[in-house]
Write a protein that holds these residues in place. Structure first.
Motif, PDB file in Angstrom:
ATOM      1  N   ASP A   1     -32.242 -10.091   8.737  1.00 11.50           N
ATOM      2  CA  ASP A   1     -31.541 -11.035   9.598  1.00 11.50           C
ATOM      3  C   ASP A   1     -30.181 -11.295   8.968  1.00 11.50           C
ATOM      4  O   ASP A   1     -29.873 -10.776   7.883  1.00 11.50           O
ATOM      5  N   PRO A   2     -29.303 -12.075   9.604  1.00  7.99           N
ATOM      6  CA  PRO A   2     -27.963 -12.299   9.048  1.00  7.99           C
ATOM      7  C   PRO A   2     -27.956 -12.832   7.622  1.00  7.99           C
ATOM      8  O   PRO A   2     -27.102 -12.455   6.824  1.00  7.99           O
ATOM      9  N   GLU A   3     -28.914 -13.683   7.271  1.00 12.61           N
ATOM     10  CA  GLU A   3     -28.939 -14.239   5.919  1.00 12.61           C
ATOM     11  C   GLU A   3     -29.271 -13.167   4.887  1.00 12.61           C
ATOM     12  O   GLU A   3     -28.643 -13.084   3.827  1.00 12.61           O
ATOM     13  N   VAL A   4     -30.267 -12.343   5.194  1.00 14.11           N
ATOM     14  CA  VAL A   4     -30.624 -11.253   4.287  1.00 14.11           C
ATOM     15  C   VAL A   4     -29.457 -10.285   4.147  1.00 14.11           C
ATOM     16  O   VAL A   4     -29.101  -9.864   3.035  1.00 14.11           O
ATOM     17  N   ASP A   5     -28.845  -9.927   5.270  1.00 11.16           N
ATOM     18  CA  ASP A   5     -27.698  -9.013   5.231  1.00 11.16           C
ATOM     19  C   ASP A   5     -26.564  -9.599   4.396  1.00 11.16           C
ATOM     20  O   ASP A   5     -25.881  -8.878   3.669  1.00 11.16           O
ATOM     21  N   ARG A   6     -26.363 -10.924   4.506  1.00 12.43           N
ATOM     22  CA  ARG A   6     -25.297 -11.576   3.738  1.00 12.43           C
ATOM     23  C   ARG A   6     -25.581 -11.492   2.239  1.00 12.43           C
ATOM     24  O   ARG A   6     -24.686 -11.191   1.443  1.00 12.43           O
ATOM     25  N   ILE A   7     -26.830 -11.751   1.847  1.00 10.39           N
ATOM     26  CA  ILE A   7     -27.210 -11.679   0.435  1.00 10.39           C
ATOM     27  C   ILE A   7     -26.970 -10.275  -0.103  1.00 10.39           C
ATOM     28  O   ILE A   7     -26.392 -10.082  -1.187  1.00 10.39           O
ATOM     29  N   LEU A   8     -27.390  -9.272   0.651  1.00 10.47           N
ATOM     30  CA  LEU A   8     -27.236  -7.885   0.211  1.00 10.47           C
ATOM     31  C   LEU A   8     -25.763  -7.498   0.126  1.00 10.47           C
ATOM     32  O   LEU A   8     -25.337  -6.838  -0.836  1.00 10.47           O
ATOM     33  N   GLU A   9     -24.977  -7.925   1.107  1.00 12.03           N
ATOM     34  CA  GLU A   9     -23.555  -7.583   1.084  1.00 12.03           C
ATOM     35  C   GLU A   9     -22.836  -8.268  -0.068  1.00 12.03           C
ATOM     36  O   GLU A   9     -22.007  -7.658  -0.751  1.00 12.03           O
ATOM     37  N   GLU A  10     -23.161  -9.535  -0.309  1.00 17.98           N
ATOM     38  CA  GLU A  10     -22.523 -10.258  -1.412  1.00 17.98           C
ATOM     39  C   GLU A  10     -22.860  -9.617  -2.755  1.00 17.98           C
ATOM     40  O   GLU A  10     -22.000  -9.516  -3.643  1.00 17.98           O
ATOM     41  N   ALA A  11     -24.107  -9.208  -2.920  1.00 14.83           N
ATOM     42  CA  ALA A  11     -24.507  -8.553  -4.170  1.00 14.83           C
ATOM     43  C   ALA A  11     -23.742  -7.246  -4.352  1.00 14.83           C
ATOM     44  O   ALA A  11     -23.261  -6.945  -5.453  1.00 14.83           O
ATOM     45  N   ASP A  12     -23.612  -6.483  -3.277  1.00 23.62           N
ATOM     46  CA  ASP A  12     -22.878  -5.209  -3.360  1.00 23.62           C
ATOM     47  C   ASP A  12     -21.397  -5.447  -3.658  1.00 23.62           C
ATOM     48  O   ASP A  12     -20.792  -4.734  -4.471  1.00 23.62           O
ATOM     49  N   ARG A  13     -20.808  -6.439  -3.010  1.00 21.36           N
ATOM     50  CA  ARG A  13     -19.379  -6.709  -3.211  1.00 21.36           C
ATOM     51  C   ARG A  13     -19.110  -7.210  -4.630  1.00 21.36           C
ATOM     52  O   ARG A  13     -18.140  -6.808  -5.262  1.00 21.36           O
TER      53      ARG A  13
END
Length: 212
Positions: free
Chosen positions: A121-133
């Motif tokens: 969901d958007p929250e999971v995607d946000r966590i994953l994107e922030e970790a990658d960035r």
């Protein structure tokens, strides 16, 4: 009948207790699917009341997301330990550190790179994107660059693309056994050197790239 004295429980400071809960939860989530781990299981493994988990982390889902975030984020320490020297040496040490880290928390890392158990969901995607960035920022920092520099966002994106190969290589090594550690090390270190030494300059100076 044992005559050994009963163990004495040491009173932990709040930060130590929080880290103990995190460590036990990460181990359980690495061993079993998300749906099969309860907060009661985590509390029992950590030797704490279940309410303490809610106090430090909120819900089970929030705790799991914190585990995912931390497992996929390269810490600043990984940059600080790099030796002075040529790019090839620094890449070799960086990848060696990374593979050591992945091996030490293998099950947790594998679960973190594909957290299907809690749904996307958007929250999971946000966590994953922030970790990658954030992890990409560490790579840029290691080579003296920043996301705030000119073309920094594009460089960060290029590192995130490289991170996709890193995760795929990790699965080939740890899950499929189609590559051994030495082969993964060679693949990733050589690719990182090429990315930084040859691709970065073309991103920073796009006029230097040949036009087909």
């Amino acid at each position: 009948m044992s005559t050994e004295p009963a163990p004495k429980w040491r009173r932990l400071e709040p930060d130590e207790r929080k880290e103990q809960i995190y460590t036990c939860a990460a181990q359980l989530f690495g061993e079993r699917p998300y749906s099969e781990v309860s907060t009661s299981d985590i509390a029992a493994a950590a030797g704490v009341a279940r309410g303490l988990i809610n106090h430090y982390f909120g819900t089970k889902r929030e705790l799991y997301l914190e585990i995912v975030r931390r497992a996929l984020t390269v810490p600043r320490l990984a940059v600080e330990i790099l030796p002075d020297g040529p790019l090839e040496l620094r890449a070799d040490v960086a990848i060696d550190w990374f593979l050591d880290m992945v091996r030490s928390q293998e099950k947790t890392w594998l679960a973190a790179i594909a957290p299907e158990g809690i749904g996307r969901d958007p929250e999971v995607d946000r966590i994953l994107e922030e970790a990658d960035r954030e992890s990409a920022d560490r790579v840029l920092e290691a080579v003296g660059l920043s996301r705030d520099s000119e073309h920094g966002e594009e460089l960060n994106a290029a590192v995130r693309a490289f991170a996709g190969m890193v995760k795929a290589a990790g699965r080939e090594w740890l899950v499929r056994g189609s590559l051994n550690r030495a082969q993964v090390h060679t693949l990733l270190s050589k690719s990182l050197v090429t990315l930084v030494g040859e691709v970065f300059p073309l991103i920073q100076n796009p006029g230097d790239a040949s036009v087909e």
